[in-house]
Design a protein around this motif. Structure first.
Motif, PDB file in Angstrom:
ATOM      1  N   GLU A  79     -22.680  31.274 -38.103  1.00  0.00           N
ATOM      2  CA  GLU A  79     -21.620  31.048 -39.039  1.00  0.00           C
ATOM      3  C   GLU A  79     -21.478  30.076 -39.876  1.00  0.00           C
ATOM      4  O   GLU A  79     -21.321  29.970 -41.237  1.00  0.00           O
ATOM      5  N   SER A  80     -22.027  28.945 -39.337  1.00  0.00           N
ATOM      6  CA  SER A  80     -22.043  27.597 -40.115  1.00  0.00           C
ATOM      7  C   SER A  80     -23.254  27.829 -41.086  1.00  0.00           C
ATOM      8  O   SER A  80     -23.155  27.059 -42.150  1.00  0.00           O
ATOM      9  N   ILE A  81     -24.347  28.253 -40.794  1.00  0.00           N
ATOM     10  CA  ILE A  81     -25.671  28.333 -41.510  1.00  0.00           C
ATOM     11  C   ILE A  81     -25.106  29.471 -42.755  1.00  0.00           C
ATOM     12  O   ILE A  81     -25.387  29.042 -43.883  1.00  0.00           O
ATOM     13  N   ASP A  82     -24.398  30.421 -42.239  1.00  0.00           N
ATOM     14  CA  ASP A  82     -24.131  31.321 -43.465  1.00  0.00           C
ATOM     15  C   ASP A  82     -23.061  30.726 -44.333  1.00  0.00           C
ATOM     16  O   ASP A  82     -23.137  31.036 -45.763  1.00  0.00           O
ATOM     17  N   ARG A  83     -22.159  30.031 -43.998  1.00  0.00           N
ATOM     18  CA  ARG A  83     -21.199  29.365 -45.041  1.00  0.00           C
ATOM     19  C   ARG A  83     -21.722  28.414 -45.746  1.00  0.00           C
ATOM     20  O   ARG A  83     -21.592  28.170 -46.965  1.00  0.00           O
ATOM     21  N   ALA A  84     -22.931  27.663 -45.235  1.00  0.00           N
ATOM     22  CA  ALA A  84     -23.771  26.776 -45.886  1.00  0.00           C
ATOM     23  C   ALA A  84     -24.223  27.606 -47.052  1.00  0.00           C
ATOM     24  O   ALA A  84     -24.432  27.111 -48.237  1.00  0.00           O
ATOM     25  N   ASN A  85     -25.005  28.556 -46.650  1.00  0.00           N
ATOM     26  CA  ASN A  85     -25.642  29.566 -47.637  1.00  0.00           C
ATOM     27  C   ASN A  85     -24.640  29.865 -48.852  1.00  0.00           C
ATOM     28  O   ASN A  85     -25.184  29.575 -49.920  1.00  0.00           O
ATOM     29  N   GLN A  86     -23.619  30.379 -48.721  1.00  0.00           N
ATOM     30  CA  GLN A  86     -22.580  30.807 -49.691  1.00  0.00           C
ATOM     31  C   GLN A  86     -22.270  29.541 -50.551  1.00  0.00           C
ATOM     32  O   GLN A  86     -21.912  29.659 -51.760  1.00  0.00           O
ATOM     33  N   ALA A  87     -22.106  28.273 -49.651  1.00  0.00           N
ATOM     34  CA  ALA A  87     -21.515  27.030 -50.429  1.00  0.00           C
ATOM     35  C   ALA A  87     -22.633  26.639 -51.643  1.00  0.00           C
ATOM     36  O   ALA A  87     -22.299  26.321 -52.638  1.00  0.00           O
ATOM     37  N   MET A 101     -32.157  26.162 -56.637  1.00  0.00           N
ATOM     38  CA  MET A 101     -31.933  25.055 -55.688  1.00  0.00           C
ATOM     39  C   MET A 101     -31.569  25.845 -54.297  1.00  0.00           C
ATOM     40  O   MET A 101     -31.201  27.043 -54.131  1.00  0.00           O
ATOM     41  N   GLY A 102     -32.105  25.297 -52.961  1.00  0.00           N
ATOM     42  CA  GLY A 102     -32.039  25.696 -51.782  1.00  0.00           C
ATOM     43  C   GLY A 102     -32.403  24.717 -50.913  1.00  0.00           C
ATOM     44  O   GLY A 102     -32.588  23.528 -51.118  1.00  0.00           O
ATOM     45  N   SER A 103     -32.150  24.909 -49.736  1.00  0.00           N
ATOM     46  CA  SER A 103     -32.683  23.870 -48.400  1.00  0.00           C
ATOM     47  C   SER A 103     -33.031  24.613 -47.208  1.00  0.00           C
ATOM     48  O   SER A 103     -32.733  25.545 -46.704  1.00  0.00           O
ATOM     49  N   THR A 104     -33.720  24.090 -46.680  1.00  0.00           N
ATOM     50  CA  THR A 104     -34.285  24.160 -45.376  1.00  0.00           C
ATOM     51  C   THR A 104     -33.430  23.600 -44.112  1.00  0.00           C
ATOM     52  O   THR A 104     -32.378  22.852 -44.877  1.00  0.00           O
ATOM     53  N   CYS A 105     -33.146  23.976 -42.888  1.00  0.00           N
ATOM     54  CA  CYS A 105     -32.324  23.500 -42.007  1.00  0.00           C
ATOM     55  C   CYS A 105     -32.783  23.546 -40.603  1.00  0.00           C
ATOM     56  O   CYS A 105     -33.082  24.570 -40.261  1.00  0.00           O
ATOM     57  N   VAL A 106     -32.665  22.536 -39.784  1.00  0.00           N
ATOM     58  CA  VAL A 106     -32.684  22.540 -38.502  1.00  0.00           C
ATOM     59  C   VAL A 106     -31.361  21.888 -37.981  1.00  0.00           C
ATOM     60  O   VAL A 106     -30.891  20.904 -38.015  1.00  0.00           O
ATOM     61  N   ALA A 169     -34.861  30.265 -46.924  1.00  0.00           N
ATOM     62  CA  ALA A 169     -34.229  28.894 -47.295  1.00  0.00           C
ATOM     63  C   ALA A 169     -32.898  29.323 -47.312  1.00  0.00           C
ATOM     64  O   ALA A 169     -32.309  30.361 -47.643  1.00  0.00           O
ATOM     65  N   ILE A 170     -31.814  28.358 -47.184  1.00  0.00           N
ATOM     66  CA  ILE A 170     -30.557  28.314 -47.315  1.00  0.00           C
ATOM     67  C   ILE A 170     -30.313  28.260 -48.715  1.00  0.00           C
ATOM     68  O   ILE A 170     -30.719  27.098 -49.494  1.00  0.00           O
ATOM     69  N   GLY A 171     -29.370  29.302 -49.432  1.00  0.00           N
ATOM     70  CA  GLY A 171     -28.698  29.179 -50.570  1.00  0.00           C
ATOM     71  C   GLY A 171     -29.768  29.925 -51.858  1.00  0.00           C
ATOM     72  O   GLY A 171     -29.237  29.903 -52.919  1.00  0.00           O
TER      73      GLY A 171
END
Length: 212
Positions: A79-87, A101-106, A169-171
């Motif tokens: 859920e935290s990653i989902d929220r970051a994706n939406q943000a 724009m987007g981002s990787t995440c670990v 990627a996120i976003g």
């Protein structure tokens, strides 16, 4: 959460490197109500967009884990990653010039002596135990897909022209799939979260040597 994390020692370092004028990486370590959290994100989409995306991803993930307690660490990470994706998507709507724009995440979450991991993109998490290094994450990248199909060897991938092309990627899309892992902690373990800025320059054996 009242857990004492004195068995964990966390350090972090980031560097712009030799190729770019700006640093698009972001990281943060803190103790939240869900446990001890370390997160590393590598932005993409140009200097401004990449740095913005990774900053949003880190801050959104940490903020969510601070505000909402989850019984299940898998849901906490997802859920935290989902929220970051939406943000990140919301930011591109506000500022169309940041489109793409987007981002990787670990993301690493320590709770009750266990390590829970969330992963999107080609940033990595390694476990070093008894001087032996194991990559816990699997890159979401074009070359990793070719390796899995048997069309490319790991040695060939090091110099492949499209080695930096990621497949997740996120976003970037309305939803994002996050890989999840869990492992036990043993005394003396070292866990490394890093971007491809490290792994493109330093091989696994050298990482293990330095960390050991």
């Amino acid at each position: 959460m009242n857990e004492d994390f004195n068995y964990c020692h966390v350090v972090g370092k980031t560097d712009v490197g030799r190729k770019r004028a700006a640093n698009e990486d972001n990281m943060y370590n803190t103790i939240t109500q869900n446990g001890l959290v370390s997160v590393v994100c590598d932005g993409m989409g140009g200097h401004v967009g990449g740095a913005t995306a990774s900053k949003i991803a880190v801050s959104t993930i940490v903020d969510n884990l601070n505000k909402v307690y989850y019984d299940d660490p898998r849901i906490a990470i997802g859920e935290s990653i989902d929220r970051a994706n939406q943000a990140i998507i919301n930011k591109t709507i506000e500022q169309p010039e940041l489109q793409g724009m987007g981002s990787t995440c670990v993301l690493l979450l320590v709770r009750n002596g266990k390590v829970y991991i969330g992963h999107v993109g080609d940033s990595r998490i390694y476990l070093i135990r008894s001087k032996r290094i194991v990559q816990l994450t699997k890159d979401h990248s074009y070359v990793e897909m070719l390796i899995a199909k048997g069309e490319l060897t790991k040695e060939e991938a090091d110099n492949y022209p499209m080695k930096n092309m990621i497949t997740r990627a996120i976003g970037v899309n309305e939803s994002v799939e996050c890989d999840f892992y869990k492992t036990e902690i043993m005394s003396g373990d070292k866990i490394v979260l890093c971007t491809d800025g490290l792994t493109n320059m330093v091989n696994d054996e050298r990482i293990a040597e330095v960390m050991s």
